[in-house]
Write a protein that holds these residues in place. Structure first.
Motif, PDB file in Angstrom:
ATOM      1  N   ASP A   8       0.845  -1.200   0.000  1.00 24.63           N
ATOM      2  CA  ASP A   8       0.000   0.000   0.000  1.00 24.63           C
ATOM      3  C   ASP A   8       0.874   1.241   0.000  1.00 24.63           C
ATOM      4  OD1 ASP A   8      -2.342  -1.473  -0.114  1.00 24.63           O
ATOM      5  OD2 ASP A   8      -2.577  -1.574   2.062  1.00 24.63           O
ATOM      6  N   LYS A  43       0.582  -8.244  -1.937  1.00 30.41           N
ATOM      7  CA  LYS A  43      -0.716  -7.788  -2.465  1.00 30.41           C
ATOM      8  C   LYS A  43      -0.536  -6.424  -3.119  1.00 30.41           C
ATOM      9  CE  LYS A  43      -4.263  -6.244   0.202  1.00 30.41           C
ATOM     10  NZ  LYS A  43      -5.080  -5.132  -0.312  1.00 30.41           N
ATOM     11  N   ASP A  67      -5.502  -7.052  -5.798  1.00 30.75           N
ATOM     12  CA  ASP A  67      -6.718  -6.734  -5.028  1.00 30.75           C
ATOM     13  C   ASP A  67      -7.402  -5.507  -5.632  1.00 30.75           C
ATOM     14  OD1 ASP A  67      -8.610  -6.483  -3.003  1.00 30.75           O
ATOM     15  OD2 ASP A  67      -7.229  -5.398  -1.675  1.00 30.75           O
ATOM     16  N   LYS A 110     -10.768  -5.423  -6.239  1.00 29.76           N
ATOM     17  CA  LYS A 110     -12.141  -5.356  -5.703  1.00 29.76           C
ATOM     18  C   LYS A 110     -13.147  -4.884  -6.748  1.00 29.76           C
ATOM     19  CE  LYS A 110     -11.038  -4.620  -0.821  1.00 29.76           C
ATOM     20  NZ  LYS A 110      -9.570  -4.426  -0.842  1.00 29.76           N
ATOM     21  N   ILE A 151     -15.169 -10.551  -1.991  1.00 31.63           N
ATOM     22  CA  ILE A 151     -15.191  -9.768  -0.754  1.00 31.63           C
ATOM     23  C   ILE A 151     -16.569  -9.985  -0.121  1.00 31.63           C
ATOM     24  CG2 ILE A 151     -15.069  -7.436   0.238  1.00 31.63           C
ATOM     25  CD1 ILE A 151     -12.434  -8.169  -1.099  1.00 31.63           C
ATOM     26  N   LEU A 174     -16.422  -5.813   4.078  1.00 32.34           N
ATOM     27  CA  LEU A 174     -15.128  -5.180   4.369  1.00 32.34           C
ATOM     28  C   LEU A 174     -14.862  -5.159   5.876  1.00 32.34           C
ATOM     29  CD1 LEU A 174     -15.239  -2.133   1.921  1.00 32.34           C
ATOM     30  CD2 LEU A 174     -13.775  -4.161   1.721  1.00 32.34           C
ATOM     31  N   THR A 175     -13.605  -5.386   6.238  1.00 34.77           N
ATOM     32  CA  THR A 175     -13.250  -5.452   7.664  1.00 34.77           C
ATOM     33  C   THR A 175     -13.282  -4.074   8.337  1.00 34.77           C
ATOM     34  OG1 THR A 175     -10.929  -5.303   7.039  1.00 34.77           O
ATOM     35  CG2 THR A 175     -11.812  -7.507   7.412  1.00 34.77           C
ATOM     36  N   PRO A 232      -7.962 -10.153   6.096  1.00 33.65           N
ATOM     37  CA  PRO A 232      -7.334  -8.913   6.551  1.00 33.65           C
ATOM     38  C   PRO A 232      -7.958  -8.578   7.924  1.00 33.65           C
ATOM     39  CG  PRO A 232      -8.679  -8.597   4.568  1.00 33.65           C
ATOM     40  CD  PRO A 232      -9.063  -9.897   5.170  1.00 33.65           C
ATOM     41  N   ARG A 278      -4.510  -7.964  13.618  1.00 33.83           N
ATOM     42  CA  ARG A 278      -3.705  -7.065  14.439  1.00 33.83           C
ATOM     43  C   ARG A 278      -3.083  -7.815  15.611  1.00 33.83           C
ATOM     44  NH1 ARG A 278      -3.834  -4.386  10.641  1.00 33.83           N
ATOM     45  NH2 ARG A 278      -4.469  -2.226  10.363  1.00 33.83           N
ATOM     46  N   GLN A 324      -9.385  -0.441  10.887  1.00 37.66           N
ATOM     47  CA  GLN A 324      -9.967  -1.788  10.917  1.00 37.66           C
ATOM     48  C   GLN A 324     -10.931  -1.906  12.090  1.00 37.66           C
ATOM     49  OE1 GLN A 324      -9.650  -3.822   8.554  1.00 37.66           O
ATOM     50  NE2 GLN A 324      -7.687  -3.473   7.564  1.00 37.66           N
ATOM     51  N   VAL A 360      -3.803 -11.194   5.606  1.00 40.00           N
ATOM     52  CA  VAL A 360      -3.238  -9.991   4.979  1.00 40.00           C
ATOM     53  C   VAL A 360      -2.868  -9.055   6.123  1.00 40.00           C
ATOM     54  CG1 VAL A 360      -3.661  -8.011   3.474  1.00 40.00           C
ATOM     55  CG2 VAL A 360      -4.689 -10.229   2.930  1.00 40.00           C
ATOM     56  N   GLY A 377      -0.785  -5.569   6.932  1.00 38.71           N
ATOM     57  CA  GLY A 377      -0.094  -4.437   6.337  1.00 38.71           C
ATOM     58  C   GLY A 377       0.632  -3.591   7.343  1.00 38.71           C
ATOM     59  N   ARG A 378      -0.031  -2.536   7.817  1.00 40.76           N
ATOM     60  CA  ARG A 378       0.634  -1.507   8.624  1.00 40.76           C
ATOM     61  C   ARG A 378       1.390  -2.018   9.843  1.00 40.76           C
ATOM     62  NH1 ARG A 378      -4.643   2.157   8.093  1.00 40.76           N
ATOM     63  NH2 ARG A 378      -5.425   0.018   7.887  1.00 40.76           N
TER      64      ARG A 378
HETATM   65  O1  LIG Z   1      -9.314  -7.254   0.037  1.00 44.61           O
HETATM   66  C1  LIG Z   1      -8.562  -6.915   0.959  1.00 44.61           C
HETATM   67  O2  LIG Z   1      -7.385  -7.248   0.981  1.00 44.61           O
HETATM   68  C2  LIG Z   1      -9.158  -6.220   2.107  1.00 44.61           C
HETATM   69  C3  LIG Z   1     -10.479  -6.506   2.391  1.00 44.61           C
HETATM   70  C4  LIG Z   1     -11.049  -6.067   3.604  1.00 44.61           C
HETATM   71  O3  LIG Z   1     -12.200  -6.365   3.923  1.00 44.61           O
HETATM   72  N1  LIG Z   1     -10.275  -5.317   4.433  1.00 44.61           N
HETATM   73  C5  LIG Z   1      -8.979  -4.975   4.144  1.00 44.61           C
HETATM   74  O4  LIG Z   1      -8.329  -4.308   4.977  1.00 44.61           O
HETATM   75  N2  LIG Z   1      -8.429  -5.372   2.945  1.00 44.61           N
HETATM   76  C6  LIG Z   1      -7.061  -4.955   2.582  1.00 44.61           C
HETATM   77  O5  LIG Z   1      -6.135  -5.508   3.492  1.00 44.61           O
HETATM   78  C7  LIG Z   1      -5.089  -4.575   3.779  1.00 44.61           C
HETATM   79  C8  LIG Z   1      -5.076  -4.345   5.269  1.00 44.61           C
HETATM   80  O6  LIG Z   1      -4.013  -3.531   5.603  1.00 44.61           O
HETATM   81  P1  LIG Z   1      -3.681  -3.147   7.118  1.00 44.61           P
HETATM   82  O7  LIG Z   1      -4.949  -2.611   7.733  1.00 44.61           O
HETATM   83  O8  LIG Z   1      -2.618  -2.108   6.984  1.00 44.61           O
HETATM   84  O9  LIG Z   1      -3.227  -4.417   7.784  1.00 44.61           O
HETATM   85  C9  LIG Z   1      -5.365  -3.321   2.965  1.00 44.61           C
HETATM   86  O10 LIG Z   1      -4.562  -3.381   1.798  1.00 44.61           O
HETATM   87  C10 LIG Z   1      -6.832  -3.426   2.584  1.00 44.61           C
HETATM   88  O11 LIG Z   1      -7.084  -2.903   1.296  1.00 44.61           O
END
Ligand SMILES: O=C(O)c1cc(=O)[nH]c(=O)n1[C@@H]1O[C@H](COP(=O)(O)O)[C@@H](O)[C@H]1O
Length: 235
Positions: A13, A34, A61, A63, A117, A120-121, A180, A183, A192, A210, A212-213
Protein backbone atom coordinates in the motif's frame (compact mmCIF):
# COMPACT_ATOMS: atom_id res chain seq x y z
CA UNK A 1 5.28 -29.27 7.11
CA UNK A 2 3.77 -26.07 5.80
CA UNK A 3 5.88 -22.94 6.31
CA UNK A 4 3.83 -20.48 8.44
CA UNK A 5 5.46 -17.57 6.59
CA UNK A 6 3.71 -18.67 3.38
CA UNK A 7 0.38 -17.79 5.01
CA UNK A 8 1.12 -14.10 5.35
CA UNK A 9 0.38 -11.73 2.48
CA UNK A 10 1.78 -8.22 2.84
CA UNK A 11 0.05 -5.36 1.01
CA UNK A 12 2.14 -2.96 -1.04
CA UNK A 13 0.00 0.00 0.00
CA UNK A 14 2.39 2.62 -1.34
CA UNK A 15 1.97 5.32 -4.01
CA UNK A 16 4.69 4.51 -6.55
CA UNK A 17 7.01 1.84 -7.95
CA UNK A 18 10.10 3.18 -6.16
CA UNK A 19 8.44 2.87 -2.74
CA UNK A 20 7.15 -0.59 -3.68
CA UNK A 21 10.59 -1.83 -4.71
CA UNK A 22 12.13 -0.35 -1.54
CA UNK A 23 9.58 -2.23 0.61
CA UNK A 24 10.05 -5.49 -1.31
CA UNK A 25 13.81 -5.23 -0.77
CA UNK A 26 13.34 -4.36 2.90
CA UNK A 27 11.35 -7.56 3.42
CA UNK A 28 13.03 -10.29 1.32
CA UNK A 29 11.38 -12.92 3.58
CA UNK A 30 7.94 -12.08 2.15
CA UNK A 31 6.92 -14.44 -0.67
CA UNK A 32 3.35 -13.23 -1.24
CA UNK A 33 2.60 -9.56 -1.94
CA UNK A 34 -0.72 -7.79 -2.46
CA UNK A 35 -1.06 -5.01 -5.00
CA UNK A 36 -4.16 -2.92 -4.37
CA UNK A 37 -5.92 0.07 -5.80
CA UNK A 38 -3.46 2.76 -4.68
CA UNK A 39 -0.42 1.22 -6.37
CA UNK A 40 -2.16 -0.33 -9.37
CA UNK A 41 -3.96 2.90 -10.31
CA UNK A 42 -0.64 4.74 -10.05
CA UNK A 43 1.58 2.25 -11.86
CA UNK A 44 -0.46 -0.34 -13.77
CA UNK A 45 1.40 -3.52 -14.61
CA UNK A 46 4.92 -2.25 -13.88
CA UNK A 47 5.03 -3.42 -10.30
CA UNK A 48 3.40 -6.75 -11.22
CA UNK A 49 6.17 -7.45 -13.71
CA UNK A 50 8.76 -6.55 -11.09
CA UNK A 51 7.21 -8.96 -8.56
CA UNK A 52 7.11 -11.73 -11.18
CA UNK A 53 10.77 -11.13 -11.95
CA UNK A 54 11.54 -11.53 -8.24
CA UNK A 55 9.66 -14.85 -8.17
CA UNK A 56 6.95 -13.56 -5.80
CA UNK A 57 3.30 -14.58 -5.62
CA UNK A 58 0.81 -11.81 -6.37
CA UNK A 59 -2.60 -11.01 -4.93
CA UNK A 60 -4.12 -8.37 -7.24
CA UNK A 61 -6.72 -6.73 -5.03
CA UNK A 62 -8.80 -4.59 -7.38
CA UNK A 63 -12.14 -5.36 -5.70
CA UNK A 64 -14.21 -5.25 -8.88
CA UNK A 65 -17.78 -4.12 -8.27
CA UNK A 66 -19.65 -3.42 -11.49
CA UNK A 67 -22.18 -4.80 -13.95
CA UNK A 68 -21.53 -8.36 -15.18
CA UNK A 69 -20.24 -7.35 -18.62
CA UNK A 70 -17.69 -4.97 -17.12
CA UNK A 71 -16.52 -7.37 -14.41
CA UNK A 72 -16.12 -10.12 -16.99
CA UNK A 73 -14.08 -7.98 -19.38
CA UNK A 74 -11.99 -6.46 -16.60
CA UNK A 75 -11.18 -9.99 -15.42
CA UNK A 76 -10.17 -10.85 -18.99
CA UNK A 77 -7.79 -7.87 -18.92
CA UNK A 78 -6.22 -9.18 -15.70
CA UNK A 79 -5.32 -12.54 -17.30
CA UNK A 80 -2.34 -11.02 -19.10
CA UNK A 81 -0.65 -10.24 -15.77
CA UNK A 82 -0.58 -13.87 -14.62
CA UNK A 83 -1.41 -13.13 -10.97
CA UNK A 84 -2.36 -15.66 -8.28
CA UNK A 85 -5.40 -14.06 -6.62
CA UNK A 86 -7.96 -11.47 -7.71
CA UNK A 87 -10.84 -9.89 -5.73
CA UNK A 88 -14.43 -9.16 -6.77
CA UNK A 89 -17.15 -7.90 -4.43
CA UNK A 90 -19.74 -10.62 -3.78
CA UNK A 91 -22.35 -7.86 -3.93
CA UNK A 92 -21.61 -7.39 -7.64
CA UNK A 93 -24.00 -10.37 -7.83
CA UNK A 94 -24.19 -13.89 -9.17
CA UNK A 95 -23.95 -13.03 -12.89
CA UNK A 96 -20.83 -10.90 -12.43
CA UNK A 97 -19.13 -13.61 -10.33
CA UNK A 98 -20.05 -16.38 -12.75
CA UNK A 99 -18.90 -14.29 -15.72
CA UNK A 100 -15.50 -13.70 -14.13
CA UNK A 101 -15.10 -17.40 -13.40
CA UNK A 102 -16.03 -18.29 -16.97
CA UNK A 103 -13.32 -15.98 -18.30
CA UNK A 104 -10.70 -17.59 -16.04
CA UNK A 105 -11.79 -21.07 -17.13
CA UNK A 106 -11.56 -20.04 -20.80
CA UNK A 107 -8.04 -18.71 -20.12
CA UNK A 108 -7.10 -22.31 -19.37
CA UNK A 109 -4.43 -21.57 -16.72
CA UNK A 110 -6.61 -21.98 -13.63
CA UNK A 111 -5.34 -18.58 -12.48
CA UNK A 112 -6.01 -16.21 -10.94
CA UNK A 113 -7.99 -17.81 -8.16
CA UNK A 114 -11.02 -15.60 -7.61
CA UNK A 115 -11.90 -14.32 -4.15
CA UNK A 116 -15.17 -12.61 -3.24
CA UNK A 117 -15.19 -9.77 -0.75
CA UNK A 118 -17.88 -10.63 1.82
CA UNK A 119 -18.06 -7.61 4.16
CA UNK A 120 -15.13 -5.18 4.37
CA UNK A 121 -13.25 -5.45 7.66
CA UNK A 122 -13.58 -1.69 8.10
CA UNK A 123 -17.37 -2.00 8.48
CA UNK A 124 -18.84 -2.54 11.95
CA UNK A 125 -22.30 -3.96 12.69
CA UNK A 126 -23.73 -0.52 13.40
CA UNK A 127 -22.56 0.87 10.03
CA UNK A 128 -23.92 -2.19 8.25
CA UNK A 129 -27.33 -1.73 9.86
CA UNK A 130 -27.70 2.05 9.92
CA UNK A 131 -25.61 3.36 7.01
CA UNK A 132 -25.92 0.49 4.58
CA UNK A 133 -29.40 -0.59 5.78
CA UNK A 134 -28.60 -4.28 5.60
CA UNK A 135 -31.38 -5.85 7.67
CA UNK A 136 -29.56 -8.98 8.85
CA UNK A 137 -26.78 -9.50 11.38
CA UNK A 138 -23.24 -8.96 10.07
CA UNK A 139 -21.99 -12.57 10.52
CA UNK A 140 -25.06 -13.88 8.72
CA UNK A 141 -24.60 -11.37 5.89
CA UNK A 142 -20.92 -12.34 5.51
CA UNK A 143 -21.91 -16.02 5.38
CA UNK A 144 -24.62 -15.31 2.84
CA UNK A 145 -22.13 -13.50 0.60
CA UNK A 146 -19.59 -16.31 0.95
CA UNK A 147 -22.19 -18.89 -0.01
CA UNK A 148 -23.26 -16.84 -3.01
CA UNK A 149 -19.60 -16.68 -4.02
CA UNK A 150 -19.16 -20.42 -3.63
CA UNK A 151 -22.31 -21.20 -5.61
CA UNK A 152 -21.09 -18.83 -8.34
CA UNK A 153 -17.79 -20.67 -8.73
CA UNK A 154 -15.49 -18.39 -6.75
CA UNK A 155 -12.43 -20.14 -5.33
CA UNK A 156 -12.69 -18.41 -1.98
CA UNK A 157 -13.56 -15.27 -0.07
CA UNK A 158 -12.09 -12.41 1.90
CA UNK A 159 -13.57 -12.07 5.37
CA UNK A 160 -12.76 -10.81 8.83
CA UNK A 161 -11.07 -13.34 11.12
CA UNK A 162 -14.11 -12.91 13.35
CA UNK A 163 -16.24 -14.72 10.75
CA UNK A 164 -13.68 -17.15 9.39
CA UNK A 165 -14.50 -20.17 11.58
CA UNK A 166 -18.14 -20.19 10.55
CA UNK A 167 -17.34 -19.64 6.87
CA UNK A 168 -14.80 -22.50 6.93
CA UNK A 169 -17.31 -24.82 8.60
CA UNK A 170 -20.06 -24.06 6.08
CA UNK A 171 -18.09 -23.51 2.86
CA UNK A 172 -15.60 -26.35 3.35
CA UNK A 173 -11.84 -26.81 3.43
CA UNK A 174 -11.29 -26.23 -0.29
CA UNK A 175 -12.80 -22.75 -0.18
CA UNK A 176 -9.83 -20.39 0.32
CA UNK A 177 -10.38 -17.88 3.14
CA UNK A 178 -8.19 -14.81 3.25
CA UNK A 179 -8.37 -12.54 6.31
CA UNK A 180 -7.33 -8.91 6.55
CA UNK A 181 -8.22 -7.05 9.75
CA UNK A 182 -5.39 -8.84 11.55
CA UNK A 183 -3.70 -7.06 14.44
CA UNK A 184 -1.08 -8.39 16.85
CA UNK A 185 -1.69 -7.28 20.47
CA UNK A 186 1.13 -4.73 20.09
CA UNK A 187 -0.31 -2.98 16.98
CA UNK A 188 -2.95 -0.27 16.60
CA UNK A 189 -6.26 -0.99 14.89
CA UNK A 190 -6.33 2.05 12.59
CA UNK A 191 -9.45 1.96 10.42
CA UNK A 192 -9.97 -1.79 10.92
CA UNK A 193 -13.07 -2.67 12.93
CA UNK A 194 -13.42 -6.46 13.10
CA UNK A 195 -9.93 -7.53 14.14
CA UNK A 196 -8.17 -10.53 15.67
CA UNK A 197 -4.56 -11.47 16.42
CA UNK A 198 -2.58 -13.44 13.80
CA UNK A 199 -2.37 -16.60 15.92
CA UNK A 200 -6.09 -16.60 16.69
CA UNK A 201 -6.98 -15.90 13.04
CA UNK A 202 -4.93 -18.90 11.88
CA UNK A 203 -6.37 -21.07 14.66
CA UNK A 204 -9.87 -20.03 13.54
CA UNK A 205 -9.25 -21.41 10.05
CA UNK A 206 -7.82 -18.62 7.89
CA UNK A 207 -5.79 -19.93 4.95
CA UNK A 208 -3.99 -16.60 4.49
CA UNK A 209 -3.67 -13.43 6.54
CA UNK A 210 -3.24 -9.99 4.98
CA UNK A 211 -1.15 -7.91 7.39
CA UNK A 212 -0.09 -4.44 6.34
CA UNK A 213 0.63 -1.51 8.62
CA UNK A 214 1.71 -3.52 11.69
CA UNK A 215 4.62 -4.68 9.48
CA UNK A 216 5.11 -1.98 6.86
CA UNK A 217 4.79 1.01 9.23
CA UNK A 218 6.87 -0.57 11.96
CA UNK A 219 10.16 1.07 12.80
CA UNK A 220 11.84 -2.18 11.78
CA UNK A 221 9.54 -4.04 9.36
CA UNK A 222 11.74 -7.15 9.36
CA UNK A 223 11.51 -7.41 13.14
CA UNK A 224 7.72 -6.96 13.10
CA UNK A 225 7.50 -9.68 10.44
CA UNK A 226 9.69 -12.04 12.49
CA UNK A 227 7.62 -11.40 15.62
CA UNK A 228 4.41 -12.27 13.77
CA UNK A 229 5.91 -15.43 12.27
CA UNK A 230 6.98 -16.46 15.75
CA UNK A 231 3.50 -15.77 17.15
CA UNK A 232 1.81 -17.95 14.53
CA UNK A 233 4.47 -20.68 14.70
CA UNK A 234 4.01 -21.50 18.40
CA UNK A 235 0.36 -22.39 17.78
O1 LIG B 1 -9.31 -7.25 0.04
C1 LIG B 1 -8.56 -6.92 0.96
O2 LIG B 1 -7.39 -7.25 0.98
C2 LIG B 1 -9.16 -6.22 2.11
C3 LIG B 1 -10.48 -6.51 2.39
C4 LIG B 1 -11.05 -6.07 3.60
O3 LIG B 1 -12.20 -6.37 3.92
N1 LIG B 1 -10.27 -5.32 4.43
C5 LIG B 1 -8.98 -4.97 4.14
O4 LIG B 1 -8.33 -4.31 4.98
N2 LIG B 1 -8.43 -5.37 2.94
C6 LIG B 1 -7.06 -4.96 2.58
O5 LIG B 1 -6.14 -5.51 3.49
C7 LIG B 1 -5.09 -4.58 3.78
C8 LIG B 1 -5.08 -4.35 5.27
O6 LIG B 1 -4.01 -3.53 5.60
P1 LIG B 1 -3.68 -3.15 7.12
O7 LIG B 1 -4.95 -2.61 7.73
O8 LIG B 1 -2.62 -2.11 6.98
O9 LIG B 1 -3.23 -4.42 7.78
C9 LIG B 1 -5.37 -3.32 2.96
O10 LIG B 1 -4.56 -3.38 1.80
C10 LIG B 1 -6.83 -3.43 2.58
O11 LIG B 1 -7.08 -2.90 1.30
Amino acid sequence: MENPADKIIVPLDVPDVESAIALIHKLPEVSFWKVGLELFVATGGEVLNFLKGEGKKIFLDLKFHDIPNTVKNATKSVLKYDVDLLTIHATAGRDALQGAKQVVLEGGQGRPKLLAITVLTSINPRQLAFDLKVPIELPEYALNNALLAKESGMDGAVCSPQEVAKLKEVCGDDFILVCPGVRPEWATKGDQQRVMTPAKAIASGADYLVIGRPITQAEKPSLAWAKIIQEISVN
